[in-house]
Scaffold this active site. Structure first.
Site, short mmCIF file in Angstrom:
data_model
loop_
_atom_site.label_atom_id
_atom_site.label_comp_id
_atom_site.label_asym_id
_atom_site.label_seq_id
_atom_site.Cartn_x
_atom_site.Cartn_y
_atom_site.Cartn_z
N ASP A 191 16.06 18.99 -20.56
CA ASP A 191 17.17 19.15 -21.51
C ASP A 191 16.64 18.90 -22.92
OD1 ASP A 191 18.66 19.27 -19.20
OD2 ASP A 191 20.09 17.72 -19.77
N SER A 248 12.25 11.97 -27.63
CA SER A 248 10.88 12.31 -27.24
C SER A 248 10.70 13.81 -27.26
CB SER A 248 10.58 11.75 -25.85
OG SER A 248 10.99 10.40 -25.75
N HIS A 264 10.34 18.24 -15.97
CA HIS A 264 10.05 18.86 -14.68
C HIS A 264 9.01 19.97 -14.79
CE1 HIS A 264 13.68 17.08 -12.61
NE2 HIS A 264 13.95 16.84 -13.88
#
Length: 297
Positions: free
Chosen positions: A113, A256, A169
């Site tokens: 995201d 981040s 991911h």
């Protein structure tokens, strides 16, 4: 003020920034910049705040944070009331149904995201950090032999806000090598900071690895830490078999960035994402969302 493109509504929106007033003061005032260089960018500052976010005393922040930023608790794998501390909430897992993944091997998905910028035909010495600021891939990973593989390739910069899901991911099946860790500072990765700190990505703590993708060739994964990020946690098994969508790792508290580099002529990025990036706008993206396809000649 940070404006980004909402892909679903097809409208520009203003980002609600956690600690926005503090960020503006820190990165825009002489006094703030001095404090930044003396204390805030240092590991000890982020470590201390990270320790607080790992403590039971931080738990009381969770409910208000969810309310302030309208976070959907129905996506959580676990009831937020059961989290022991703020970092448990921040690095939360989601239900499988919350982030559906297209299993088509020719579809490129987002690794997480965040707010996405994409660049094609990159110059390894002048990769765009933000409009008007560039950095070198050689400086970013400190490995010339690896860096040169991505000449004229494609770069994806995914900025994770403190309000986002903070696990990242794999975008394809394959095998990932071990992680290389590079020590550095802890500047914010918010656009406010990116406009004021040259070569920021090359100054911050970061980790990188080579992912041997089954369908998109070799991909360079780079995870960049930021202010108050206590740790970058890698959860994958190096040299193990990976399935598309498998978790690679997660960040503890703080905004981040995940940066992906593809070799030349391996991916075709969706036109709407390229358009917004060329205009200088990030696009809001969710993990598993389609962002491109396998390159075909």
């Amino acid at each position: 003020m940070i404006k980004y493109f909402n892909r679903k509504s097809k409208k520009y929106e203003i980002e609600k920034v956690a600690g926005g007033t503090y960020l503006n003061w820190t990165y825009s005032s002489p006094c703030g910049m001095k404090l930044l260089e003396l204390i805030i960018k240092k590991k000890v500052f982020s470590k201390l705040y990270g320790n607080f976010c790992n403590s039971k005393y931080s738990k009381k922040k969770i409910s208000q944070f969810i309310k302030d930023f309208n976070i959907d608790i129905n996506e959580f794998r676990e009831n937020y009331k059961n989290f022991r501390c703020f970092n448990d909430f921040f690095s939360r897992s989601l239900k499988d149904t919350a982030r559906p993944i297209d299993s088509n091997k020719n579809i490129l998905i987002s690794p997480g995201d965040g707010r996405l910028m994409v660049y094609e035909n990159i110059d390894l010495n002048k990769i765009v950090q933000i409009k008007g600021y560039t950095y070198s891939l050689f400086d970013l990973i400190d490995d010339p032999k690896i860096a040169v593989k991505f000449k004229n390739g494609t770069c994806l910069i995914l900025r994770l806000c403190p309000t986002d899901y903070h696990r990242f991911h794999f975008i394809d099946s394959g095998i990932c090598e071990s992680t290389h860790k590079i020590k550095g500072n802890y500047y914010s990765v918010n656009p406010i900071a990116l406009k004021n700190i040259a070569n920021l990505f090359c100054k911050n703590k970061r980790e990188w690895s080579i992912f041997h993708s089954d369908n998109f060739s070799d991909i360079l994964y780079v995870e960049v830490g930021a202010t108050c990020v206590g740790s970058i946690i890698q959860t994958y098994l190096p040299e193990g078999t990976i399935k598309k969508g498998d978790e690679k790792g997660y960040f503890k508290f703080g905004g981040s960035t995940v940066i992906l580099f593809f070799e030349q002529n391996k991916v075709t990025i969706d036109k709407d994402l390229l358009k917004q990036s060329n205009l200088g706008y990030e696009t809001k993206i969710l993990m598993g969302e389609t962002i491109g396809t396998k390159f075909t000649y």
